[in-house]
Design a protein around this motif. Structure first.
Motif, PDB file in Angstrom:
ATOM      1  N   VAL A  55       1.248  -1.602  -0.421  1.00 31.38           N
ATOM      2  CA  VAL A  55      -0.238   0.293   0.008  1.00 31.38           C
ATOM      3  C   VAL A  55       0.954   1.449   0.266  1.00 31.38           C
ATOM      4  CG1 VAL A  55      -1.789   1.843   1.512  1.00 31.38           C
ATOM      5  CG2 VAL A  55      -1.764  -1.057   1.011  1.00 31.38           C
ATOM      6  N   GLU A  56       0.528   2.091  -1.093  1.00 29.11           N
ATOM      7  CA  GLU A  56       1.293   2.916  -1.183  1.00 29.11           C
ATOM      8  C   GLU A  56       0.622   4.765  -0.691  1.00 29.11           C
ATOM      9  OE1 GLU A  56       4.531   4.083  -2.717  1.00 29.11           O
ATOM     10  OE2 GLU A  56       5.183   1.705  -3.578  1.00 29.11           O
ATOM     11  N   VAL A  57       0.747   5.787   0.139  1.00 24.86           N
ATOM     12  CA  VAL A  57      -0.289   6.575   0.867  1.00 24.86           C
ATOM     13  C   VAL A  57       0.243   8.140  -0.566  1.00 24.86           C
ATOM     14  CG1 VAL A  57      -0.837   8.343   2.073  1.00 24.86           C
ATOM     15  CG2 VAL A  57      -0.785   5.877   2.444  1.00 24.86           C
ATOM     16  N   ASN A  58      -0.162   8.983  -1.198  1.00 29.47           N
ATOM     17  CA  ASN A  58       0.442  10.277  -1.319  1.00 29.47           C
ATOM     18  C   ASN A  58      -1.127  11.136  -1.249  1.00 29.47           C
ATOM     19  OD1 ASN A  58       1.010   8.301  -3.689  1.00 29.47           O
ATOM     20  ND2 ASN A  58       2.654  10.029  -3.494  1.00 29.47           N
ATOM     21  N   ARG A  59      -0.493  12.606  -1.109  1.00 31.39           N
ATOM     22  CA  ARG A  59      -1.168  13.544  -0.616  1.00 31.39           C
ATOM     23  C   ARG A  59      -2.641  14.118  -1.667  1.00 31.39           C
ATOM     24  NH1 ARG A  59       1.675  17.450   3.522  1.00 31.39           N
ATOM     25  NH2 ARG A  59       1.168  15.179   4.487  1.00 31.39           N
ATOM     26  N   GLY A  60      -2.904  14.555  -2.494  1.00 36.64           N
ATOM     27  CA  GLY A  60      -3.310  14.811  -3.424  1.00 36.64           C
ATOM     28  C   GLY A  60      -4.199  16.354  -2.551  1.00 36.64           C
ATOM     29  N   TYR A  61      -4.484  17.291  -3.650  1.00 37.60           N
ATOM     30  CA  TYR A  61      -4.361  18.274  -3.752  1.00 37.60           C
ATOM     31  C   TYR A  61      -5.520  19.438  -4.514  1.00 37.60           C
ATOM     32  CZ  TYR A  61      -0.344  18.914  -0.986  1.00 37.60           C
ATOM     33  OH  TYR A  61       0.506  18.355   0.275  1.00 37.60           O
ATOM     34  N   ARG A  62      -7.140  20.242  -4.377  1.00 36.66           N
ATOM     35  CA  ARG A  62      -7.570  20.953  -4.945  1.00 36.66           C
ATOM     36  C   ARG A  62      -7.440  22.274  -4.226  1.00 36.66           C
ATOM     37  NH1 ARG A  62      -7.284  21.376 -10.543  1.00 36.66           N
ATOM     38  NH2 ARG A  62      -9.291  22.644 -11.170  1.00 36.66           N
ATOM     39  N   VAL A  63      -6.835  23.312  -5.348  1.00 28.51           N
ATOM     40  CA  VAL A  63      -7.328  24.887  -4.464  1.00 28.51           C
ATOM     41  C   VAL A  63      -7.931  25.026  -5.658  1.00 28.51           C
ATOM     42  CG1 VAL A  63      -6.013  26.880  -3.363  1.00 28.51           C
ATOM     43  CG2 VAL A  63      -5.430  24.882  -2.547  1.00 28.51           C
ATOM     44  N   GLN A  64      -9.437  26.036  -4.973  1.00 27.42           N
ATOM     45  CA  GLN A  64     -10.323  26.299  -5.277  1.00 27.42           C
ATOM     46  C   GLN A  64      -9.917  28.052  -5.441  1.00 27.42           C
ATOM     47  OE1 GLN A  64     -13.496  24.090  -5.157  1.00 27.42           O
ATOM     48  NE2 GLN A  64     -13.669  22.698  -6.265  1.00 27.42           N
ATOM     49  N   PHE A  65      -9.528  28.451  -6.454  1.00 25.07           N
ATOM     50  CA  PHE A  65      -8.513  29.503  -5.862  1.00 25.07           C
ATOM     51  C   PHE A  65      -9.850  31.234  -5.914  1.00 25.07           C
ATOM     52  CE2 PHE A  65      -4.715  30.514  -4.379  1.00 25.07           C
ATOM     53  CZ  PHE A  65      -5.036  31.837  -3.604  1.00 25.07           C
ATOM     54  N   ASN A  66     -10.576  31.227  -7.220  1.00 25.10           N
ATOM     55  CA  ASN A  66     -11.676  32.341  -7.251  1.00 25.10           C
ATOM     56  C   ASN A  66     -12.246  31.450  -8.638  1.00 25.10           C
ATOM     57  OD1 ASN A  66     -12.631  34.300  -8.803  1.00 25.10           O
ATOM     58  ND2 ASN A  66     -10.799  35.581  -7.080  1.00 25.10           N
ATOM     59  N   SER A  67     -13.442  31.749  -8.372  1.00 26.41           N
ATOM     60  CA  SER A  67     -14.679  31.402  -9.561  1.00 26.41           C
ATOM     61  C   SER A  67     -15.871  32.656  -9.585  1.00 26.41           C
ATOM     62  CB  SER A  67     -16.097  30.570  -8.404  1.00 26.41           C
ATOM     63  OG  SER A  67     -16.613  30.594  -7.813  1.00 26.41           O
ATOM     64  N   ALA A  68     -15.155  33.936  -9.360  1.00 28.09           N
ATOM     65  CA  ALA A  68     -15.600  34.794  -9.818  1.00 28.09           C
ATOM     66  C   ALA A  68     -16.178  35.298 -11.337  1.00 28.09           C
ATOM     67  CB  ALA A  68     -14.544  36.300  -9.299  1.00 28.09           C
ATOM     68  N   ILE A  69     -15.526  34.420 -12.117  1.00 29.39           N
ATOM     69  CA  ILE A  69     -15.829  34.504 -13.586  1.00 29.39           C
ATOM     70  C   ILE A  69     -16.258  33.632 -13.921  1.00 29.39           C
ATOM     71  CG2 ILE A  69     -14.235  37.158 -13.853  1.00 29.39           C
ATOM     72  CD1 ILE A  69     -12.527  35.279 -15.889  1.00 29.39           C
ATOM     73  N   GLY A  70     -15.925  32.561 -13.423  1.00 29.91           N
ATOM     74  CA  GLY A  70     -16.974  31.446 -14.319  1.00 29.91           C
ATOM     75  C   GLY A  70     -16.074  29.838 -13.232  1.00 29.91           C
ATOM     76  N   PRO A  71     -16.553  28.555 -13.856  1.00 30.66           N
ATOM     77  CA  PRO A  71     -16.424  27.289 -13.329  1.00 30.66           C
ATOM     78  C   PRO A  71     -15.037  27.521 -12.653  1.00 30.66           C
ATOM     79  CG  PRO A  71     -17.233  27.645 -15.501  1.00 30.66           C
ATOM     80  CD  PRO A  71     -17.199  28.522 -14.878  1.00 30.66           C
ATOM     81  N   TYR A  72     -14.198  27.109 -11.810  1.00 28.87           N
ATOM     82  CA  TYR A  72     -12.582  26.835 -11.141  1.00 28.87           C
ATOM     83  C   TYR A  72     -12.105  26.225 -12.568  1.00 28.87           C
ATOM     84  CZ  TYR A  72     -14.861  27.598  -6.901  1.00 28.87           C
ATOM     85  OH  TYR A  72     -15.298  28.367  -6.209  1.00 28.87           O
ATOM     86  N   LYS A  73     -11.075  26.515 -12.227  1.00 29.54           N
ATOM     87  CA  LYS A  73     -10.571  25.820 -13.832  1.00 29.54           C
ATOM     88  C   LYS A  73      -9.077  26.011 -13.752  1.00 29.54           C
ATOM     89  CE  LYS A  73     -10.818  23.972 -17.999  1.00 29.54           C
ATOM     90  NZ  LYS A  73     -10.203  22.224 -18.057  1.00 29.54           N
ATOM     91  N   GLY A  74      -7.670  24.820 -13.801  1.00 28.64           N
ATOM     92  CA  GLY A  74      -6.655  24.514 -13.815  1.00 28.64           C
ATOM     93  C   GLY A  74      -6.360  23.035 -14.097  1.00 28.64           C
ATOM     94  N   GLY A  75      -5.129  23.031 -14.100  1.00 27.61           N
ATOM     95  CA  GLY A  75      -4.449  21.209 -14.004  1.00 27.61           C
ATOM     96  C   GLY A  75      -4.201  20.593 -13.016  1.00 27.61           C
ATOM     97  N   LEU A  76      -3.876  19.900 -13.819  1.00 26.54           N
ATOM     98  CA  LEU A  76      -3.360  19.003 -12.379  1.00 26.54           C
ATOM     99  C   LEU A  76      -1.621  18.231 -12.568  1.00 26.54           C
ATOM    100  CD1 LEU A  76      -6.580  16.116 -11.994  1.00 26.54           C
ATOM    101  CD2 LEU A  76      -6.035  18.256 -10.793  1.00 26.54           C
TER     102      LEU A  76
END
Ligand code: NDP
Length: 447
Positions: free
Chosen positions: A73-94
């Motif tokens: 079993v391996e364990v990693n850490r995942g992230y999603r930072v939803q910074f700003n949605s003022a002009i549309g749905p959050y969008k950005g890479g992984l």
């Protein structure tokens, strides 16, 4: 920085986000260039726009456990930072890379707000990823990681909420596995990820978009001084998605690309890099760039990757990773007569190096403007998914060219309007910021 309000704001960001060097570097750089806006627009200060834009709307960190080929079993850490949605749905890479941490994801998410705004498409800013290292992993391991990653991520994304894409370590294969898992859990077909395979909603040109867009932007920048790619010598760092397609477009526009790199070193081919050989090594065999010099006579391999900036060139396109071009390298490039530098990667040029280029009248295209072609085409993929249509290669490429040309002129115009003519770093920050700021002000202070 001279503006008292912004100086205090940066200090407070430093206090509240200790040890987040990359994020703090990005905030400092952006706030510095927004000083003329803060002076001219007290209404934006009153609406708390500067204070709010540096705080992510949401930052998610999660455990990703998966089983490797040996049954461990391996364990990693995942992230999603939803910074700003003022002009549309959050969008950005992984991004999948061992160096990934919260600071890097926040820096990228913050930059993404302004970049997405510059494209003129309705997209908010976000970024995500994990410290998982895809290098040396089997296909099955990558698949199991991606499935586990998406098992948590799917709770936070959606076609009208947040639409992730690829970045370092995340190409068509990884997006395919993540998309498959999303569909399995939700039982719905929706344009929730971009960079998908062509048979299931992907867009033509997405693979080429960042590299091609970088060259369209650079073409406009060169034209402002009556220059072009024709017969110019080009050096491009990296040999991943951005670098390969920047090399392809630069050659199509008449230039000779003579060097590429990876984290191990760089190759120099004075006769011009043979891109079919690079694609074979990097895209099909997932090999190292060193292999090129074994296959192409007259080329050479050098172990130190930052040595690539000692290769004499007219145009430099840093397209590997953050902070890969330092002051020392900038001095060498200037001494060798470089006319233009445009960033294919995110923040590849250290701040002192950027200042050196600007002080020495080198045309400089900052990442958030110059490499926005990838996310712009992701936005076009979202449009095609919503329309249930697929546009041709030529149609998408034409829109990409229009968007990149528009970004150059918007940044150039904003720079001139705010007393910094020719400074595209300031111009891009101001042009991107103003649209988001107006939207945040208009929507009130709810978050
Ligand atoms: P890839 O993973 O396809 O390629 C990254 C390349 O950079 C690889 O050749 C890698 O070599 C090399 N690299 C990594 N670290 C270093 C280093 N320290 N020194 C020299 N080379 C290094 O990523 P992409 O091409 O997609 O992305 C490159 C950059 O562009 C990133 O900053 C990304 O955020 C940015 N970007 C990408 C977009 C896209 O559409 N793909 C869109 C906008 C920005 P190795 O194999 O040895 O690790």
């Amino acid at each position: 920085m001279k503006h008292a309000y912004l100086t205090d704001l940066v200090k407070s960001v430093e206090r509240r986000n200790p040890h987040e060097d990359e994020f703090l570097q990005a905030v400092r750089e952006v706030m510095e260039s927004l000083e003329p806006v803060a002076e001219r627009r007290p209404d934006l200060i009153e609406a708390g726009v500067f204070d709010r834009i540096v705080e992510p709307e949401r930052a998610i960190s999660f455990r990703v456990s998966w089983v490797n080929d040996s049954g461990k079993v391996e364990v990693n850490r995942g992230y999603r930072v939803q910074f700003n949605s003022a002009i549309g749905p959050y969008k950005g890479g992984l991004r999948l890379h061992p160096s990934v941490n919260l600071s890097i994801i926040k820096f990228l998410g913050f930059e993404q707000i302004l970049k997405n705004s510059l494209t003129t498409l309705p997209m908010g800013g976000a970024k995500g990823g994990s410290d998982f290292d895809p290098k040396g992993k089997s296909d099955g391991e990558v698949m199991r990681f991606c499935q586990s990653f998406m098992t948590e991520l799917e709770k936070h994304i959606g076609q009208f909420t947040d639409v992730p894409a690829g970045d370092i370590g995340v190409g068509g294969r990884e997006i395919g596995y993540m998309y498959g898992q999303y569909k399995r859990i939700r039982n719905e077909t929706a344009g929730v990820l971009t960079g998908k395979g062509l048979p299931f909603g992907g867009s033509l040109v997405r693979t080429e978009a960042t590299g091609y867009g970088l060259c369209y932007f650079t073409r406009e920048m060169l034209a402002s001084r009556g220059l072009s790619f024709k017969d110019k010598t080009v050096v491009i760092s990296g040999s991943g998605n951005v670098a390969i397609y920047a090399a392809e477009k630069a050659a199509q526009l008449g230039a000779k690309v003579v060097a590429l790199s990876d984290s191990g070193g760089y190759i120099h081919d004075p006769a011009g890099i043979k891109l079919d050989v690079v694609k074979q090594i990097k895209e099909l065999e997932r090999g190292r760039i060193a292999e090129y010099s074994k296959r192409v006579a007259g080329s050479s391999y050098h172990k130190n990757c930052s040595g690539i900036w000692t290769v004499k060139c007219d145009i430099a396109l840093p397209s590997a990773t953050q902070n890969e071009l330092d002051l020392e390298s900038a001095k060498i490039l200037v001494k060798n007569g470089v006319a233009a530098v445009a960033e294919g990667a995110n923040m590849p040029t250290c701040p002192e190096a950027v200042a050196w280029f600007l002080d020495h009248q080198v045309l400089f295209g900052p990442a958030k403007a110059a490499n926005a072609g990838g996310v712009a085409t992701s936005g076009l993929e979202m449009s095609q998914n919503s329309l249930r249509l697929s546009w041709t290669f030529a149609e998408v490429d034409e829109r990409l060219d229009e968007i990149m040309t528009g970004i150059y002129h918007a940044a150039s115009k904003a720079a001139a309007e705010y007393g910094k003519a020719g400074n595209l770093v300031t111009g891009a920050n101001i042009a991107g910021f103003l649209k988001v700021a107006e939207a945040m002000k208009a929507q009130g202070i709810a978050y």
